[in-house]
Scaffold this motif. Structure first.
Motif, mmCIF file in Angstrom:
data_model
loop_
_atom_site.group_PDB
_atom_site.id
_atom_site.type_symbol
_atom_site.label_atom_id
_atom_site.label_comp_id
_atom_site.label_asym_id
_atom_site.label_seq_id
_atom_site.Cartn_x
_atom_site.Cartn_y
_atom_site.Cartn_z
ATOM 1 N N ASN A 77 0.836 -1.195 0.000
ATOM 2 C CA ASN A 77 0.000 0.000 0.000
ATOM 3 C C ASN A 77 0.875 1.251 0.000
ATOM 4 O O ASN A 77 1.659 1.470 0.930
ATOM 5 C CB ASN A 77 -0.921 -0.011 1.228
ATOM 6 N N ASP B 256 0.116 4.493 0.333
ATOM 7 C CA ASP B 256 -0.155 5.453 1.407
ATOM 8 C C ASP B 256 0.465 4.996 2.722
ATOM 9 O O ASP B 256 1.050 5.792 3.458
ATOM 10 C CB ASP B 256 -1.668 5.626 1.593
ATOM 11 N N SER B 257 0.341 3.715 3.015
ATOM 12 C CA SER B 257 0.894 3.186 4.259
ATOM 13 C C SER B 257 2.415 3.324 4.287
ATOM 14 O O SER B 257 2.989 3.697 5.319
ATOM 15 C CB SER B 257 0.487 1.720 4.429
ATOM 16 N N THR C 30 -0.715 1.331 8.814
ATOM 17 C CA THR C 30 -1.818 0.551 8.251
ATOM 18 C C THR C 30 -3.130 0.874 8.952
ATOM 19 O O THR C 30 -4.183 0.955 8.310
ATOM 20 C CB THR C 30 -1.542 -0.961 8.365
ATOM 21 N N VAL D 171 -4.401 4.284 7.590
ATOM 22 C CA VAL D 171 -4.935 4.183 6.232
ATOM 23 C C VAL D 171 -6.290 3.480 6.238
ATOM 24 O O VAL D 171 -7.244 3.922 5.583
ATOM 25 C CB VAL D 171 -3.940 3.442 5.312
ATOM 26 N N LEU E 128 -1.672 12.156 3.419
ATOM 27 C CA LEU E 128 -2.788 11.410 2.825
ATOM 28 C C LEU E 128 -3.645 12.303 1.932
ATOM 29 O O LEU E 128 -4.081 11.885 0.850
ATOM 30 C CB LEU E 128 -3.649 10.794 3.925
#
Length: 202
Positions: free
Chosen positions: A65, A67-68, A83, A86, A185
């Motif tokens: 992922n 974003d993570s 995690t 997100v 984010l």
């Protein structure tokens, strides 16, 4: 303790010493208690196995992922916190700014205003308690090593620690981390340790 068997506190001591205690037939433990402790030990081992398996799955999801991975670059944020953020936040653009997300997490002080004078109270402790706990643990780890750091963020935290109680500084750092997470984010940017916000002079 009633049977003359005493262990130091902590799961590690139980795991290391319980098998030898159960196999020692010279101590005064009754057979029924030995069987119960053996069952509890097997149950603990199964839970430990499941924890390891879940941690492996979290790591795999984290690495896949984007974003993570970007959030994990923030000091005090590891794969578990990244995690969780997100998964829980979803679309960060649902929050107008970082303060809104920090308030949603319960990291913003409650306010009481009287006669036009705002007074900051303790943090609300509303919102997502699990995420708030993760962020505060991360902030506490930053406080422990801040004296060895020289970046602008560390200078800010050192200054805060010099004039406020450690617990206040920890929550303030967790608040700041939440706001940074929102920015990454919401705008799809990467963490920059040397970043300083632009100040526009009117």
């Amino acid at each position: 303790g009633e049977f003359g068997v005493v262990l130091p506190q902590g799961i590690r001591h139980i795991v290391e010493r319980l098998p030898d205690i159960l196999e020692d037939h010279e101590n005064a433990l009754p057979g029924s208690l030995r069987q119960l402790m053996q069952r509890l030990m097997e149950h603990f081992k199964e839970l430990d196995r499941q924890v390891v398996e879940l941690e492996r799955e979290i790591q795999q999801w984290h690495r896949s992922n984007e974003d993570s991975c970007r959030l994990a670059e923030i000091p005090g944020v590891g794969p578990l916190t990244a995690t969780a953020l997100v998964a829980s936040v979803g679309d960060a653009k649902n929050f107008s700014n970082g303060r809104q997300m920090a308030a949603w997490l319960g990291l913003v002080p409650r306010q009481h205003s009287s006669g036009g004078k705002p007074t900051l109270l303790g943090i609300s402790k509303r919102g997502d308690g699990y995420l708030r706990t993760l962020l505060i643990h991360g902030a506490r780890s930053m406080v422990r090593v801040v004296e060895s750091k020289t970046d602008p963020s560390a200078d800010w935290l050192k200054g805060l620690l010099a004039r406020r109680h450690t617990n206040v500084a920890v929550v303030a750092q967790a608040n700041k981390t939440a706001r940074i997470a929102w920015a990454l984010l919401a705008h799809g940017t990467k963490f920059r340790p040397d970043y300083t916000p632009d100040v526009t002079v009117a």
